[in-house]
Write an enzyme that holds these catalytic residues in place. Structure first.
Site, PDB file in Angstrom:
ATOM      1  N   CYS A 180      -3.430 -31.619 -16.070  1.00 27.66           N
ATOM      2  CA  CYS A 180      -2.268 -31.332 -16.920  1.00 27.66           C
ATOM      3  C   CYS A 180      -1.770 -32.579 -17.629  1.00 27.66           C
ATOM      4  O   CYS A 180      -0.927 -32.483 -18.516  1.00 27.66           O
ATOM      5  CB  CYS A 180      -1.162 -30.685 -16.081  1.00 27.66           C
ATOM      6  SG  CYS A 180      -1.093 -28.896 -16.343  1.00 27.66           S
ATOM      7  N   GLY A 185       7.134 -18.181 -22.921  1.00 30.69           N
ATOM      8  CA  GLY A 185       8.120 -19.036 -22.265  1.00 30.69           C
ATOM      9  C   GLY A 185       8.108 -18.839 -20.780  1.00 30.69           C
ATOM     10  O   GLY A 185       8.324 -19.777 -20.020  1.00 30.69           O
ATOM     11  N   ASP A 196      -5.287 -20.738 -18.024  1.00 28.55           N
ATOM     12  CA  ASP A 196      -5.154 -22.197 -17.889  1.00 28.55           C
ATOM     13  C   ASP A 196      -6.540 -22.813 -17.821  1.00 28.55           C
ATOM     14  O   ASP A 196      -7.466 -22.213 -17.244  1.00 28.55           O
ATOM     15  CB  ASP A 196      -4.394 -22.565 -16.613  1.00 28.55           C
ATOM     16  CG  ASP A 196      -2.933 -22.897 -16.878  1.00 28.55           C
ATOM     17  OD1 ASP A 196      -2.683 -23.747 -17.744  1.00 28.55           O
ATOM     18  OD2 ASP A 196      -2.065 -22.295 -16.223  1.00 28.55           O
ATOM     19  N   ASP A 253       0.647 -19.434 -12.047  1.00 31.12           N
ATOM     20  CA  ASP A 253       1.513 -18.641 -12.917  1.00 31.12           C
ATOM     21  C   ASP A 253       1.723 -17.233 -12.366  1.00 31.12           C
ATOM     22  O   ASP A 253       2.814 -16.655 -12.496  1.00 31.12           O
ATOM     23  CB  ASP A 253       0.899 -18.556 -14.318  1.00 31.12           C
ATOM     24  CG  ASP A 253       0.932 -19.887 -15.048  1.00 31.12           C
ATOM     25  OD1 ASP A 253       1.789 -20.724 -14.711  1.00 31.12           O
ATOM     26  OD2 ASP A 253       0.101 -20.090 -15.950  1.00 31.12           O
ATOM     27  N   GLY A 261     -16.929 -14.234 -17.510  1.00 28.92           N
ATOM     28  CA  GLY A 261     -16.653 -15.601 -17.905  1.00 28.92           C
ATOM     29  C   GLY A 261     -17.489 -16.031 -19.085  1.00 28.92           C
ATOM     30  O   GLY A 261     -18.208 -15.237 -19.701  1.00 28.92           O
ATOM     31  N   HIS A 262     -17.409 -17.305 -19.383  1.00 28.60           N
ATOM     32  CA  HIS A 262     -18.152 -17.883 -20.504  1.00 28.60           C
ATOM     33  C   HIS A 262     -18.465 -19.338 -20.167  1.00 28.60           C
ATOM     34  O   HIS A 262     -17.662 -20.026 -19.533  1.00 28.60           O
ATOM     35  CB  HIS A 262     -17.332 -17.816 -21.789  1.00 28.60           C
ATOM     36  CG  HIS A 262     -18.048 -18.394 -22.973  1.00 28.60           C
ATOM     37  ND1 HIS A 262     -19.077 -17.744 -23.618  1.00 28.60           N
ATOM     38  CD2 HIS A 262     -17.896 -19.577 -23.611  1.00 28.60           C
ATOM     39  CE1 HIS A 262     -19.528 -18.496 -24.609  1.00 28.60           C
ATOM     40  NE2 HIS A 262     -18.821 -19.620 -24.625  1.00 28.60           N
TER      41      HIS A 262
END
Length: 721
Positions: free
Chosen positions: A399, A428, A446, A469, A519-520
């Protein structure tokens, strides 16, 4: 964590012995392009055996004894797996490691030392402390030495190692004013391997240190009272250690390598019976030139190992190791005095201890004063603002590499509000809330720029970071998709790396009760990994906007990961602090969410904007103010010291300017409130009357939670007390 060239070969170093430590230092100064290096060691440091007697005697501090493998590996561009190797399969070229999928290699080297464990001696495993591995012994001795009252110690093994330990222990205990009884026990003659002159000097030194010598004595058992001999004599001792000979680690026996008495047989090129597997140090047997186990041979094997590993990887020619026939033995005599012996000649005195100290400190300084490798220079002609954009230090990962809050907010201002009726919340909150068929579902994403070279650890952290989250909204994880950018590497290494990534992803996502549904993946300049996650809410989700005046604030993890990872990238963080921080980042928050959710009026996970920024978000959404009791905020080990020294994450300035009104955040602790966190803890606003009980429950569940402040009336702001 960019790399200049694609990876095409995997080199795995098992163990952090002296040979491997020197190897890593030399490799860092001249790495071989295309090679991915992995170091596997049970801990973040490797003790230097030459300084152990001095540490035992109290002449050195614990940190002075240790080679920091985290810093050294960062310098060498290697990843570190801090876990114990449990087996090596020469045929499949894999190393099994506790808590990891099997690690595959093209070339490997083993330098795991020896052990002084005595599995056949009754009671030793329970009541004794083997002198090797050194790390465990050093910690146990440090605790015993710092105790109080009379002390009694028995050392089993009357060779030079046992004699050095006995004298060092006697000196240390008496220096602390403790009455001490030290016994040195051997089944034969103590120090029988020395000539008459040298042995006489050593025996005199033992007696002057008050060491009782028990010779020609067989040990029957070790118990709580001490050591029992076969003739029924009892040697009273409440600290028993063993330095009787050298034993190989048991797991080597199943490796498929040729062994001699359990040690790996090597040729003059340091290769084992499998030419792609090398061995060095005490775990190796030099059948071409048998020698006793001694650190001097391990040290001098390092340049030979470097040359031959490079040759095995496709660069250079093989060379042979020629061990010297004899070497200078410098033996500590308890106090700051030493004996030197070579070729039958022996001298002793304080001058020799100063010489030995100089040699040892010079050796250790090689790993503390690592050369600074120059970064890329700016072109002579470049655009305005390039120097400022590049900055004066490496860009952080995790982060710490995210877009600043101010820039992000300004960009989002132009985004129209969702027009769909099935989307309940606006941007938000921690995650979007959607309603499908009457079921509330949260959705978030994320991803992280790697700050650690281990894809297994980075994937675990990224998964926990993304799940944060969902947990912050009181939801239960449902499904996840994985997004990966691998640094350029060969197809075979891609397969190996993806196997580790998928194993880590399955561990975290599956344990959270969710499923990986797709996924990728792609190749790029550096490793990044992320997840898109959904979760289900049986009740109304916990938003940022519910905090109430009088609520208490609870934080479930300490802060400081941003500054620690920034320091680690620059080689300035203690390895143990880095490992502790990574462990905290790998702690899921699902159980904490279930403890807090029934009582939380507002909740968020503390991540990139720092504690102050995320608390400010709650205050803004809830139209309240908050107070933080700075003395109650938990900090990761080492973070305050680094912040006090000026260490900052690259996102620090953005976080400080974008956190909103924050008052009183001065000093290193205050500045850490703006430190960006990766996979940080939950921050919950709960009823004050249940806060202490919730903290108690969180501690029982393994979370180092703290009550750190309160919600108060006022304009949205944060005041630090």
């Amino acid at each position: 964590m960019k790399q200049s060239f694609p990876f095409s070969r995997d080199l795995v170093l098992v163990g952090g012995g002296h040979t491997h430590a020197l190897f890593l230092r030399m490799w860092g100064m001249n790495p071989l392009a295309g090679v991915r290096v992995t170091v596997i060691n049970p801990g973040p440091t490797a003790p230097y055996s030459g300084m152990l007697p001095g540490f035992v005697a109290g002449h050195y501090q614990r940190d002075e004894l240790d080679i920091d493998l985290i810093r050294l590996s960062r310098f060498a561009g290697a990843r570190v797996i801090n876990a114990k190797a449990t087996s090596l399969d020469a045929e499949t070229k894999t190393v099994s490691v506790e808590g990891y999928p099997d690690i595959r290699f093209d070339v490997a080297s083993v330098d795991i030392g020896i052990t002084s464990e005595m599995p056949l001696l009754d009671g030793f495993a329970e009541y004794g402390v083997p002198a090797k591995p050194l790390g465990v012994f050093a910690s146990r001795w440090d605790a015993y030495r710092n105790g109080e009252g009379p002390a009694s110690v028995a050392v089993i093994g009357g060779g030079v190692a046992g004699a050095e330990l006995a004298m060092a222990m006697a000196h240390a205990l008496r220096s602390k004013g403790r009455e001490a009884r030290i016994s040195l026990i051997d089944q034969r003659e103590v120090l029988g391997g020395f000539n008459t002159a040298a042995r006489g000097k050593l025996l005199k030194a033992l007696r002057s240190n008050g060491v009782s010598i028990v010779e020609n004595a067989q040990v029957a058992s070790v118990g709580a009272e001490g050591v029992t001999l076969t003739d029924s004599r009892m040697i009273k001792a409440d600290f028993v250690t063993g330095a009787a000979g050298a034993r190989p680690h048991d797991w080597i026996a199943q490796s498929g390598l040729e062994l001699v008495q359990g040690f790996i047989a090597i040729s003059p090129t340091l290769q084992s019976s499998h030419p792609d597997i090398f061995a060095a140090g005490d775990c190796a047997h030099m059948g071409f030139a048998p020698r006793p186990k001694a650190g001097v041979y391990a040290v001098r094997q390092a340049p030979v190992l470097l040359a031959n590993v490079r040759a095995a990887l496709g660069a250079g020619k093989f060379i042979e190791y020629e061990p010297q026939k004899d070497y200078l033995k410098l033996i500590s005599l308890g106090k700051k005095s030493a004996l030197a012996e070579k070729l039958g000649t022996a001298f002793s005195g304080s001058l020799l201890w100063r010489w030995k100290n100089h040699i040892d400190v010079t050796f250790m300084n090689k790993f503390r004063d690592l050369p600074t490798m120059a970064g890329p220079e700016l072109p002579k002609e470049h655009a305005s603002g390039l120097r400022e954009a590049l900055g004066s230090k490496p860009m952080c990962g995790g982060c710490g590499a995210k877009v600043g809050r101010g820039a992000l907010r300004n960009a989002l201002k132009g985004l129209p509000a969702p027009a769909r009726a099935d989307i309940e919340t606006l941007p938000g909150d921690d995650a979007a809330v959607m309603v499908t068929g009457g079921q509330r579902q949260v959705f978030t994403t994320d991803h992280l720029r790697a700050f650690n070279a281990d894809p297994f650890v980075m994937t675990k952290i990224a998964a926990i970071h993304a799940l944060g989250d969902v947990w912050a909204m009181g939801a239960e994880p449902q499904a996840a998709t994985l997004s990966v950018v691998l640094p350029r590497m060969s197809a075979e290494l891609q397969e190996r790396t993806m196997a580790e990534i998928l194993s880590a992803a399955h561990d975290v996502i599956g344990s959270a009760g969710a499923a990986i549904v797709g996924g990728h993946s792609s190749l790029g300049d550096e490793f990044t990994v992320g997840f898109a996650v959904t979760g289900l809410c049986d009740k109304a989700p916990i938003l940022l906007s519910g905090a109430k005046e009088g609520d208490a604030l609870i934080l479930t993890k300490p802060i400081g990961s941003g500054v620690l990872m920034a320091a680690e990238m620059q080689g300035k963080a203690r390895g143990q602090d880095v490992v502790d921080a990574l462990r905290l980042m790998q702690q899921p928050q699902g159980v904490a969410s279930r403890v807090l959710a029934p009582f939380a009026h507002a909740m968020t996970d503390v991540t990139g904007f720092g504690l102050a920024g995320h608390l400010g978000g709650i205050c803004e959404a809830s139209s309240v103010a908050a107070e933080i009791d700075l003395g109650d905020v938990p900090f990761m080990e080492g973070a305050i010291e680094l912040a006090d020294g000026g260490m900052r994450s690259t996102l620090f300035d953005d976080n400080r300017s974008g956190a909103g009104p924050v008052f009183g955040a001065g000093g290193p602790k205050g500045e850490l409130l703006f430190d960006p966190q990766t996979a940080g803890g939950l921050l919950a606003s709960v009823r004050a009357d249940v806060a202490d009980e919730l903290v108690r429950k969180l501690w029982l569940c393994g979370y180092p939670a703290k009550r750190i402040g309160r919600i108060v009336a006022g304009e949205p702001s944060v005041r630090v007390l």
